[in-house]
Design an enzyme around this catalytic site. Sequence first.
Site, PDB file in Angstrom:
ATOM      1  N   GLY A 123      24.674  16.467 -27.810  1.00 48.04           N
ATOM      2  CA  GLY A 123      25.104  15.338 -26.987  1.00 48.04           C
ATOM      3  C   GLY A 123      25.755  15.823 -25.705  1.00 48.04           C
ATOM      4  CB  SER A 124      28.060  14.141 -23.398  1.00 48.78           C
ATOM      5  OG  SER A 124      29.113  13.817 -24.275  1.00 48.78           O
ATOM      6  CB  THR A 125      29.119  19.081 -21.428  1.00 47.63           C
ATOM      7  OG1 THR A 125      27.778  19.582 -21.353  1.00 47.63           O
ATOM      8  CG2 THR A 125      30.077  20.239 -21.254  1.00 47.63           C
ATOM      9  CD  GLU A 126      33.883  12.925 -21.541  1.00 48.31           C
ATOM     10  OE1 GLU A 126      32.839  12.441 -21.076  1.00 48.31           O
ATOM     11  OE2 GLU A 126      34.926  12.285 -21.731  1.00 48.31           O
ATOM     12  N   GLY A 178      31.206  17.532 -26.705  1.00 48.24           N
ATOM     13  CA  GLY A 178      31.130  18.880 -27.290  1.00 48.24           C
ATOM     14  C   GLY A 178      32.446  19.624 -27.148  1.00 48.24           C
ATOM     15  CD  GLU A 193      20.432  20.851 -27.266  1.00 47.56           C
ATOM     16  OE1 GLU A 193      20.701  20.645 -26.053  1.00 47.56           O
ATOM     17  OE2 GLU A 193      19.623  20.200 -27.929  1.00 47.56           O
ATOM     18  CB  CYS A 203      19.435  18.347 -23.456  1.00 48.58           C
ATOM     19  SG  CYS A 203      18.271  18.906 -24.694  1.00 48.58           S
TER      20      CYS A 203
HETATM   21  P1  NAI Z   1      27.719  11.271 -26.369  1.00 44.19           P
HETATM   22  O1  NAI Z   1      27.951  12.733 -26.342  1.00 44.19           O
HETATM   23  O2  NAI Z   1      28.915  10.362 -26.313  1.00 44.19           O
HETATM   24  O3  NAI Z   1      26.911  10.869 -27.703  1.00 44.19           O
HETATM   25  C1  NAI Z   1      26.218  11.755 -28.549  1.00 44.19           C
HETATM   26  C2  NAI Z   1      26.605  11.504 -30.000  1.00 44.19           C
HETATM   27  O4  NAI Z   1      27.986  11.833 -30.184  1.00 44.19           O
HETATM   28  C3  NAI Z   1      26.475  10.042 -30.455  1.00 44.19           C
HETATM   29  O5  NAI Z   1      26.036  10.026 -31.790  1.00 44.19           O
HETATM   30  C4  NAI Z   1      27.903   9.529 -30.340  1.00 44.19           C
HETATM   31  O6  NAI Z   1      28.177   8.435 -31.184  1.00 44.19           O
HETATM   32  C5  NAI Z   1      28.687  10.754 -30.785  1.00 44.19           C
HETATM   33  N1  NAI Z   1      30.076  10.802 -30.326  1.00 44.19           N
HETATM   34  C6  NAI Z   1      30.630  10.210 -29.235  1.00 44.19           C
HETATM   35  N2  NAI Z   1      31.934  10.537 -29.135  1.00 44.19           N
HETATM   36  C7  NAI Z   1      32.212  11.358 -30.178  1.00 44.19           C
HETATM   37  C8  NAI Z   1      33.396  12.045 -30.616  1.00 44.19           C
HETATM   38  N3  NAI Z   1      34.542  11.958 -29.946  1.00 44.19           N
HETATM   39  N4  NAI Z   1      33.324  12.822 -31.705  1.00 44.19           N
HETATM   40  C9  NAI Z   1      32.164  12.952 -32.386  1.00 44.19           C
HETATM   41  N5  NAI Z   1      31.022  12.323 -32.032  1.00 44.19           N
HETATM   42  C10 NAI Z   1      31.039  11.538 -30.944  1.00 44.19           C
HETATM   43  O7  NAI Z   1      26.719  10.922 -25.219  1.00 44.19           O
HETATM   44  P2  NAI Z   1      26.468   9.488 -24.514  1.00 44.19           P
HETATM   45  O8  NAI Z   1      27.784   8.831 -24.198  1.00 44.19           O
HETATM   46  O9  NAI Z   1      25.530   8.727 -25.351  1.00 44.19           O
HETATM   47  O10 NAI Z   1      25.780   9.935 -23.161  1.00 44.19           O
HETATM   48  C11 NAI Z   1      26.584  10.405 -22.078  1.00 44.19           C
HETATM   49  C12 NAI Z   1      25.917  11.534 -21.376  1.00 44.19           C
HETATM   50  O11 NAI Z   1      25.797  12.646 -22.245  1.00 44.19           O
HETATM   51  C13 NAI Z   1      24.493  11.275 -20.921  1.00 44.19           C
HETATM   52  O12 NAI Z   1      24.462  10.591 -19.710  1.00 44.19           O
HETATM   53  C14 NAI Z   1      23.972  12.671 -20.811  1.00 44.19           C
HETATM   54  O13 NAI Z   1      24.342  13.230 -19.579  1.00 44.19           O
HETATM   55  C15 NAI Z   1      24.660  13.409 -21.934  1.00 44.19           C
HETATM   56  N6  NAI Z   1      23.808  13.526 -23.121  1.00 44.19           N
HETATM   57  C16 NAI Z   1      23.218  14.722 -23.406  1.00 44.19           C
HETATM   58  C17 NAI Z   1      22.374  14.842 -24.480  1.00 44.19           C
HETATM   59  C18 NAI Z   1      21.702  16.125 -24.817  1.00 44.19           C
HETATM   60  O14 NAI Z   1      20.667  16.096 -25.476  1.00 44.19           O
HETATM   61  N7  NAI Z   1      22.228  17.257 -24.437  1.00 44.19           N
HETATM   62  C19 NAI Z   1      22.049  13.708 -25.336  1.00 44.19           C
HETATM   63  C20 NAI Z   1      22.770  12.499 -24.998  1.00 44.19           C
HETATM   64  C21 NAI Z   1      23.592  12.439 -23.923  1.00 44.19           C
END
Ligand code: NAI
Length: 497
Positions: free
Chosen positions: A254-257, A259, A276, A310
């Site tokens: 998911g997002s770097t933040e 992560g 990742e 990503c």
């Molecule tokens: P996100 O990182 O918030 O979401 C990814 C997953 O993490 C989701 O299942 C979400 O419910 C979960 N999550 C959210 N906050 C969490 C926490 N504090 N602890 C544990 N799990 C948590 O990403 P989001 O908000 O959907 O997208 C934001 C940006 O992140 C996108 O615009 C993109 O730039 C990036 N992103 C990168 C991805 C990749 O494949 N590297 C995939 C999705 C988003």
Amino acid sequence: MKTKKSLAKEEAAPRLNFKTSWTYQPALESTAPARIAGRYELFIGGKFVAPAGGKYFPTINPATESKLSEVAEAGEKDVDQAVRAARAAKEGAWGRMPAKERGKYLFRIARMIQERSRELVVTETLDGGKPIRESRMVDIPLAANHFFYYAGWADKLEYAFPARRARPVGVAGQIIPWNFPLLMAAWKIAPALAAGNTVVLKPAETTPLSALKLAEIIQEADLPPGVVNVITGAGATGAALVAHPGIDKVAFTGSTEVGKNIQKAIAGSGKRCTLELGGKSAHIIFEDAALDQAVEGIVDGIFFNQGHVCCAGSRLFVQESVAKQVIRRLRDRMETLIVGDPLDKNTDIGAINSKPQLEKIESYVKAGLAEGASCYQPECALPKKGYFHRPVLFTDVAQSHRVSQEEIFGPVLAIQTFRTIEEVVEKANNTPYGLAGGVWSDKGAKVFSVTSQLRAGVVWANTYNKFDPTSPFGGYKESGLGREGGLHGLAPYLELS
Ligand code: NAI
Ligand code: MG
């Protein structure tokens, strides 16, 4: 061979009017095969159970903004139940099962994904907005392939890691994003089970349906209860899973933040972690490249799946001598891209996954213009409802612009030019990320020299976005920790001694 004369001739030639050259008749896939239920519960201990808090949230189709179903929201109690079920399975039936038998379950899951592929393909497109062509050609077949591949390793761990003793790590908490929902579930679950672990998986809140259908498959495949648990919810559910003392390993995409937050949350706990995260991957086109092929690769690399990838090739560096031709060919190719209904087989760019993601992309396009870049978009019509964005090409971009530094996660390409290898390597490496890259050149020596200098986990040469379960994937720097895929993807799920 491109001579100066032929390039000049190309520049002077009148441009084709693609809009009037041809149109495609709509070719819509039926929504019936998706068989989406009105409500989905949590999958814990082999059963579908209601959430303790009694809360549900809707999941919508981003192409129409209409509700598809409602899904249980897992709270701390449910997370705890799921982790306990996973632990009991690890210490019970799954932990005692001979590796060869474990492998058979993985093969069974793979075959059942294939059997239900049409249902999964349509579900993935409805829930996430991605073009049906991609769900069909990429997501679902690759998800099945991951299970097939890791099924083969289950009883061969002593050959995978010779002269070492391989034991499972325990219970894995796995959190996945919305861009490749079923595929990311497969990337996480298949190696974990092959290595003898049990898992609790949390899909993304905008795309939970394919993971819940995978839970149905797992139930039907008769896996011992608790080996795989699927809990749905948003960030708070994910955070509760990460914080649970009963898990031994976190796997996150998911997002770097988020992560970074996860790394902070588990610091000192002894939990293992693979991440990742984001990317700002660079394509590099040299003047000796096959330009049409390169343009096709660039288009695939950034407009594929709406740029929700990503490893999207969101930065393009073109050697100055061919920059005009490449930009022109790119613009011509962009004119032919079809943006619209993801269920249409002709669609190239489907719906943006959510309203916040659409707003994020729009704000970056504004930032690019405000910082002085020039913007080009084809004039295609967009559907009236749903979240759509036309593809964007930014030229006159500086290295310091936000559009060339930050992850946008949308169909937005930023182009810069270069003269020498040293210059382009320095520019391409100058981001906090290091996930992927693409090098386009006719000269093998040049390709090897540049790929080995790029600080990125995966670098493709004269192609892009090619995936295979045997090949490791993952990032440098802020793009993450650890690798998924291949033997590299098995190791983080094993205690090797
Ligand atoms: P996100 O990182 O918030 O979401 C990814 C997953 O993490 C989701 O299942 C979400 O419910 C979960 N999550 C959210 N906050 C969490 C926490 N504090 N602890 C544990 N799990 C948590 O990403 P989001 O908000 O959907 O997208 C934001 C940006 O992140 C996108 O615009 C993109 O730039 C990036 N992103 C990168 C991805 C990749 O494949 N590297 C995939 C999705 C988003
Ligand atoms: Mg949805």
